[in-house]
Design a protein around this motif. Structure first.
Motif, PDB file in Angstrom:
ATOM      1  N   ALA A  61      -1.151  15.219 -17.355  1.00  0.00           N
ATOM      2  CA  ALA A  61      -2.469  15.725 -16.934  1.00  0.00           C
ATOM      3  C   ALA A  61      -2.431  17.243 -16.774  1.00  0.00           C
ATOM      4  N   CYS A  62      -1.354  17.759 -16.171  1.00  0.00           N
ATOM      5  CA  CYS A  62      -1.231  19.201 -15.981  1.00  0.00           C
ATOM      6  C   CYS A  62      -1.124  19.941 -17.315  1.00  0.00           C
ATOM      7  N   GLU A  63      -0.330  19.367 -18.236  1.00  0.00           N
ATOM      8  CA  GLU A  63      -0.171  20.030 -19.537  1.00  0.00           C
ATOM      9  C   GLU A  63      -1.484  20.052 -20.304  1.00  0.00           C
ATOM     10  N   LEU A  64      -2.236  18.951 -20.225  1.00  0.00           N
ATOM     11  CA  LEU A  64      -3.549  18.931 -20.889  1.00  0.00           C
ATOM     12  C   LEU A  64      -4.473  19.970 -20.267  1.00  0.00           C
ATOM     13  N   LYS A  65      -4.471  20.032 -18.940  1.00  0.00           N
ATOM     14  CA  LYS A  65      -5.340  21.003 -18.266  1.00  0.00           C
ATOM     15  C   LYS A  65      -4.869  22.420 -18.560  1.00  0.00           C
ATOM     16  N   ALA A  66      -3.552  22.639 -18.586  1.00  0.00           N
ATOM     17  CA  ALA A  66      -3.027  23.970 -18.888  1.00  0.00           C
ATOM     18  C   ALA A  66      -3.441  24.412 -20.284  1.00  0.00           C
ATOM     19  N   GLN A  68     -10.670   9.498 -27.938  1.00  0.00           N
ATOM     20  CA  GLN A  68      -9.633  10.003 -27.043  1.00  0.00           C
ATOM     21  C   GLN A  68      -8.878   8.864 -26.359  1.00  0.00           C
ATOM     22  N   HIS A  69      -7.562   9.105 -26.135  1.00  0.00           N
ATOM     23  CA  HIS A  69      -6.727   8.127 -25.434  1.00  0.00           C
ATOM     24  C   HIS A  69      -6.609   8.565 -23.973  1.00  0.00           C
ATOM     25  N   LEU A  70      -7.460   7.987 -23.143  1.00  0.00           N
ATOM     26  CA  LEU A  70      -7.471   8.323 -21.721  1.00  0.00           C
ATOM     27  C   LEU A  70      -7.202   7.078 -20.888  1.00  0.00           C
ATOM     28  N   GLN A 108      -9.874   3.924 -16.422  1.00  0.00           N
ATOM     29  CA  GLN A 108     -10.794   4.264 -15.329  1.00  0.00           C
ATOM     30  C   GLN A 108     -11.407   5.643 -15.557  1.00  0.00           C
ATOM     31  N   THR A 109     -10.580   6.575 -16.034  1.00  0.00           N
ATOM     32  CA  THR A 109     -11.079   7.929 -16.321  1.00  0.00           C
ATOM     33  C   THR A 109     -12.116   7.896 -17.420  1.00  0.00           C
ATOM     34  N   LYS A 110     -11.828   7.108 -18.476  1.00  0.00           N
ATOM     35  CA  LYS A 110     -12.779   7.023 -19.582  1.00  0.00           C
ATOM     36  C   LYS A 110     -14.078   6.369 -19.125  1.00  0.00           C
ATOM     37  N   ALA A 111     -13.990   5.343 -18.304  1.00  0.00           N
ATOM     38  CA  ALA A 111     -15.204   4.681 -17.805  1.00  0.00           C
ATOM     39  C   ALA A 111     -16.040   5.642 -16.972  1.00  0.00           C
ATOM     40  N   ASP A 112     -15.378   6.450 -16.168  1.00  0.00           N
ATOM     41  CA  ASP A 112     -16.109   7.434 -15.355  1.00  0.00           C
ATOM     42  C   ASP A 112     -16.827   8.437 -16.245  1.00  0.00           C
ATOM     43  N   LYS A 113     -16.151   8.896 -17.312  1.00  0.00           N
ATOM     44  CA  LYS A 113     -16.781   9.861 -18.213  1.00  0.00           C
ATOM     45  C   LYS A 113     -17.963   9.237 -18.952  1.00  0.00           C
ATOM     46  N   ILE A 114     -17.836   7.954 -19.342  1.00  0.00           N
ATOM     47  CA  ILE A 114     -18.961   7.257 -19.991  1.00  0.00           C
ATOM     48  C   ILE A 114     -20.152   7.214 -19.048  1.00  0.00           C
ATOM     49  N   LYS A 115     -19.885   6.908 -17.776  1.00  0.00           N
ATOM     50  CA  LYS A 115     -20.961   6.848 -16.773  1.00  0.00           C
ATOM     51  C   LYS A 115     -21.646   8.211 -16.626  1.00  0.00           C
ATOM     52  N   GLU A 116     -20.839   9.282 -16.624  1.00  0.00           N
ATOM     53  CA  GLU A 116     -21.419  10.623 -16.498  1.00  0.00           C
ATOM     54  C   GLU A 116     -22.351  10.934 -17.675  1.00  0.00           C
ATOM     55  N   TYR A 163     -16.268   2.166 -24.583  1.00  0.00           N
ATOM     56  CA  TYR A 163     -15.973   1.258 -23.469  1.00  0.00           C
ATOM     57  C   TYR A 163     -15.081   0.087 -23.888  1.00  0.00           C
ATOM     58  N   ALA A 164     -14.978  -0.145 -25.218  1.00  0.00           N
ATOM     59  CA  ALA A 164     -14.227  -1.312 -25.699  1.00  0.00           C
ATOM     60  C   ALA A 164     -12.805  -1.375 -25.132  1.00  0.00           C
ATOM     61  N   PRO A 165     -12.005  -0.290 -25.200  1.00  0.00           N
ATOM     62  CA  PRO A 165     -10.658  -0.373 -24.612  1.00  0.00           C
ATOM     63  C   PRO A 165     -10.683  -0.585 -23.095  1.00  0.00           C
ATOM     64  N   CYS A 166     -11.715  -0.039 -22.445  1.00  0.00           N
ATOM     65  CA  CYS A 166     -11.812  -0.168 -20.985  1.00  0.00           C
ATOM     66  C   CYS A 166     -12.089  -1.623 -20.589  1.00  0.00           C
ATOM     67  N   LYS A 167     -12.821  -2.336 -21.464  1.00  0.00           N
ATOM     68  CA  LYS A 167     -13.199  -3.712 -21.147  1.00  0.00           C
ATOM     69  C   LYS A 167     -11.953  -4.582 -20.951  1.00  0.00           C
TER      70      LYS A 167
END
Length: 953
Positions: free
Chosen positions: A260-265, A518-520, A523-531, A559-563
């Motif tokens: 996560a840090c490397e992606l953010k960096a 994207q490979h996330l 839960q993170t991907k579901a939150d982004k879909i909701k946003e 959402y398919a992978p999240c399901k």
């Protein structure tokens, strides 16, 4: 023939008992030798003989017979059963036979014994260690513990304790061997120390790794861009230095937070690069705008001072205006421009355009008025050659800007038609009022545009155009650029209202499609879909069904992978609920069925701890389903805790009683009884069961404090004496350190302080001779160094004072020579201040110099004549004699005469340092009071005095 006998009833009785007695078996013979000889004929493989051998081995009264019977048995199991016989008489023989059988089969004895308890017993009682050393590695910790404390041979005990690795077993061995076996005790203690140190290091490493991972996780959530990568690299370097992590959960957390840090960096790096490029673009545009304004200002000043001379200059001006206009547009594209800067540009550009337009109009129509060029009286010419109205029309048409230099012909025409400014003055007041209104409306329009108020902005823009068109061309030109800029903003606002929603929806479609790739974390991907879905709703939906279907398809794909993940989570939660129910059932069975009057409380504590740990591991769970299960679990734990608390309270009271007994022994006499009783209490303490760690530590602290007081009494006398010596050494060392600290700031140390240091050192209680000499020398070195530095500094300060006085005396002589030659002193006040400035220490010298200076600069003219050469040389040589410096060859005779005079006056060359110093300062003061010196010797004598001062010590 045997005859029957009668019994007491008169019946015939057979003689079987007699026969039996007559034919008794040899193994039952009363003779031990016969029984032993008979054993050699027995066959242990037959059932009957084996029974006879067992009977003889167990029950025979003669030890030799028993040994012979045991030696005849070749069955290991039979021998092992014999060894476990209650009687200890046969065990040595059985053990010997077992060792013999093992040797005959080329096996160590422990290879033929499967019963560990029996093997431990054999090892414990062994007379030789070699044949049992190999058995230790296969024994359990409890067996090794028993051998380490109870084995007869020291080698076996040491070998056993070396193999023990469990902390509890080592603690037991240490405790039991403390007063029995010093070597075993030391080994156990050393291994315990290593284990505790290893555990401490592991705990420290784990704590550091946990802390670092928490920092890494916090860093992953941080939005602070500055030094983000640098801090990440620092955290990763620290992680690498901590060594290998063995906790799988920590490794997973570390990998996740690191990713996560490397992606953010990387994201921050891209954003920073983008920002730097943007800043570079802004700076380049700002530079371009500055250059544009400079060019326009230079052009403005050029034509403001001097009128144009040819049409080519107008072509050049036209080119400048066009190129700078293009340059400005490029330099303002996608940039926020300061209003003052924009206003300056608009003003310059409008003025130059106005000037170019007027100049082009003038050049195109000037030929019809060329006759006026060379006329000195234009009014007469106009009256006779041209129509005044035509001139006025031409002047109005040209509309020459007043702040630019006008051509001579235009000036002549303006003179004929009247002043241009006078003609325009009539409408100026109305124009000013209209301009004020326009300025107010422009400000309101900017505000409406910033607030994205389309309708008010459009209406106000229309009204502004009407107001600007009502102005004359030169004035209206001032607002052209501004209106164009605001018009563009209005068009952008219209476009935004017309097209903002669809592009935004298309952008959301693109975002959701990228998110699907994207490979996330699910839960993170579901939150982004909701946003993204919330943003879609805020736009009010879409009238274009294709756009909506595209967005919906993107959401479904993302959402398919999240399901699958949430399905797994649901299944996991259900499984965890079942596990928790099982834990509740097992805990309930234990609480209800356990015998609480006779229980292993340490095991109960472990069950309590394990149940809580397993409960936590069964996570996540559904809140609603878990509510009742959690309630049940809490109730069971409460019951279990109550049993444990009751037992701990009982044990706490027992330990409290032991503490009180120990405290009563502090003043007990005789001391030997108190010590023995304390040891007994320690044994009682160890037998007490579980207590709360906090209570146990507090009570143990009180108990240990009481024991320490008991044992302390034994060493008080020696400790008191040693304490006094240590305290004296510490005081002396502190005094030396104080002196060493003072040596770093010698300028602030007084003589009283140094004397006080020596006195305080003398007052310290007696110190051993060797240490006293060493510390006294150390203190003397520091004090001597301080005095030496102070003497050096004092000498340097005094020397500086005399050097300054020498410099001032030269200034006085320069002034005296000027006055003596009839000149005047221009800077007398400045010189007076210079000569009078001094420190308190130099005041006597300064007063002498001031007396000379006052005499020199008094109201009466200078009447003093230069000192004679002999007088000047005499004082100079006296200074050299006092400073012990050689005089030049030509003055040796005078020097000799002066030295003879000194002898006649009782002054010899063996004066001490202070006397020589006083004499030198006396002669130097005489030298400084010499106001005038002969010019031919002044420079040489002053150089010699400089040398005296340079070598003054």
């Amino acid at each position: 023939m045997l005859m029957p006998t009668r019994n007491i009833n008169g019946e015939n009785k057979p003689m079987s008992a007699f026969l039996k007695k007559l034919f008794k078996p040899k193994w039952k013979s009363s003779n031990a030798i016969t029984r032993k000889e008979y054993i050699s004929a027995l066959n242990p493989s037959t059932e009957e003989d084996r029974k006879i051998l067992l009977d003889l081995a167990r029950n025979d009264s003669d030890n030799q017979v028993r040994r012979a019977a045991i030696k005849k048995i070749d069955s290991v199991n039979t021998l092992l059963s014999l060894y476990q016989d209650p009687s200890n008489l046969i065990k040595p023989a059985v053990k010997d036979r077992l060792e013999e059988l093992a040797k005959s089969n080329s096996l160590p004895i422990y290879e033929i014994i499967t019963d560990e308890s029996l093997l431990v017993e054999l090892v414990t009682s062994a007379e030789t260690a070699e044949q049992y050393l190999g058995a230790l590695s296969r024994l359990s910790a409890s067996s090794l513990e028993s051998i380490a404390t109870d084995a007869k041979l020291n080698q076996l005990r040491l070998s056993a304790v070396e193999l023990v690795t469990e902390e509890a077993s080592l603690a037991t061995i240490e405790k039991q061997a403390k007063n029995k076996d010093k070597r075993v005790y030391q080994v156990a203690k050393s291994k315990l120390k290593e284990i505790k140190e290893s555990k401490r290091k592991r705990a420290d490493a784990l704590a550091k790794q946990e802390t670092l991972i928490s920092s890494l996780e916090a860093h992953a959530k941080s939005e602070t861009v500055k030094l983000y990568s640098a801090k990440l690299n620092s955290l990763l370097d620290t992680w690498n230095q901590l060594g290998e992590c063995l906790d799988e959960s920590l490794i997973k957390r570390f990998d996740a937070s690191k990713t996560a840090c490397e992606l953010k960096a990387e994201h921050f790096k891209q954003e920073q690069t983008k920002a730097e490029l943007e800043q570079q673009r802004i700076q380049e545009q700002a530079s371009e705008r500055t250059e544009t304004l400079n060019t326009l200002e230079q052009t403005f000043e050029r034509f403001k001072q001097t009128p144009f001379e040819s049409a080519s200059e107008l072509s050049a001006l036209d080119a400048i205006i066009k190129t700078q206009e293009t340059r400005w547009l490029e330099a303002t594209k996608n940039s926020s421009i300061d209003k003052a800067e924009q206003k300056q540009y608009q003003q310059l550009m409008n003025d130059l355009k106005h000037y170019l337009k007027s100049a082009q109009c003038f050049m195109g129509n000037k030929d019809q008025f060329a006759a006026l060029q060379d006329k000195s009286d234009t009014s007469d010419t106009v009256d006779h050659t041209l129509d005044l109205k035509k001139i006025s029309h031409f002047i109005n048409q040209v509309d020459w800007p007043s702040h630019f230099a006008a051509p001579p012909l235009f000036k002549a025409l303006s003179k004929a038609a009247g002043n241009i400014s006078t003609q325009k003055q009539k409408t100026q007041q109305n124009t000013d009022k209209l301009q004020h209104t326009i300025e107010e409306q422009l400000a309101l329009l900017e505000k409406d545009l910033n607030n994205r108020a389309l309708k008010p902005s459009a209406l106000r823009f229309k009204e502004l155009n009407q107001l600007v068109r009502s102005l004359d061309k030169p004035t209206s030109g001032q607002y052209t650029g501004k209106l164009q800029l605001l018009g563009k903003q209005l068009d952008e606002l219209k476009d935004w209202y017309g097209y903002a929603v669809t592009p935004k929806q298309n952008e959301l479609c693109e975002q959701i499609e990228r998110l699907a790739e994207q490979h996330l974390e699910p839960q993170t991907k579901a939150d982004k879909i909701k946003e993204l879905q919330d943003e879609w709703k805020k736009l009010g939906g879409s009238s274009d069904q294709k756009v909506w279907l595209r967005f919906k398809a993107g959401c479904d794909a993302a959402y398919a992978p999240c399901k699958d993940y949430f399905e797994e989570q649901k299944s996991l939660k259900k499984s965890n609920i079942e596990k928790r129910k099982t834990i509740c059932q097992q805990l309930s069975d234990f609480v209800n069925q356990n015998d609480w009057h006779n229980t292993d409380w340490k095991a109960v504590e472990k069950i309590n701890r394990t149940a809580r740990e397993e409960w936590k591991s069964c996570y996540p769970v559904e809140f609603k389903e878990n509510k009742q299960v959690q309630k049940t679990f809490n109730e069971l734990l409460a019951k279990l805790d109550q049993y444990l608390d009751d037992e701990r309270e009982r044990n706490k009271q027992l330990k409290q009683d032991i503490v009180e007994k120990a405290q009563s022994l502090i003043t007990h006499e005789p001391l030997s009884e108190a010590i023995e009783s304390a040891k007994t209490l320690q044994s009682e303490w160890q037998k007490v069961g579980i207590t709360l760690h906090k209570d146990d530590r507090a009570l143990w602290k009180e108990y240990r404090a009481a024991c320490d007081e008991i044992f302390k009494r034994r060493d008080e006398a020696n400790e008191s004496k040693q304490h006094a010596i240590n305290e004296a050494l510490a005081q002396a060392d502190a005094l030396c350190e104080e002196a060493e600290c003072l040596s770093e700031k010698t300028d602030t140390v007084s003589a009283k302080t140094l004397a006080d240091l020596r006195q305080r050192f003398k007052e310290i209680s007696p110190i051993p001779k060797k240490e006293h000499e060493k510390l006294a020398a150390r203190l003397d070195n520091s004090i001597n160094y301080i005095k030496s530095e102070q003497d050096k500094r004092k000498a340097a300060e005094e020397n500086a004072l005399w050097l300054d006085a020498n410099r001032k005396s030269k200034l006085i002589r320069d002034a005296a020579e000027t006055l003596h030659s009839g000149g005047t002193i221009e800077n007398i006040a400045e010189l007076t201040n210079e000569i009078s400035s001094s420190s308190e220490q130099a005041q006597p010298i300064t007063n002498a110099l001031l007396d000379v200076w006052t005499t020199l600069t008094g109201d009466t003219p200078l009447a003093k004549q230069p000192a004679s050469i002999e007088q000047a040389k005499t004082i100079c040589i006296q200074c050299e004699i006092a400073a012990e410096i050689e005089s030049p060859e030509e003055d040796q005779a005078l020097r000799m005469q002066l030295q003879v005079n000194r002898l006649s006056q009782g002054i010899n060359n063996q004066q001490d340092g202070d006397s020589k110093k006083i004499e030198l300062e006396k002669h130097l003061l005489e030298w400084f009071q010499l106001c005038l010196l002969p010019k031919e010797v002044r420079a040489g004598l002053e150089a010699r005095i400089d040398n005296v001062l340079a070598n003054r010590t």
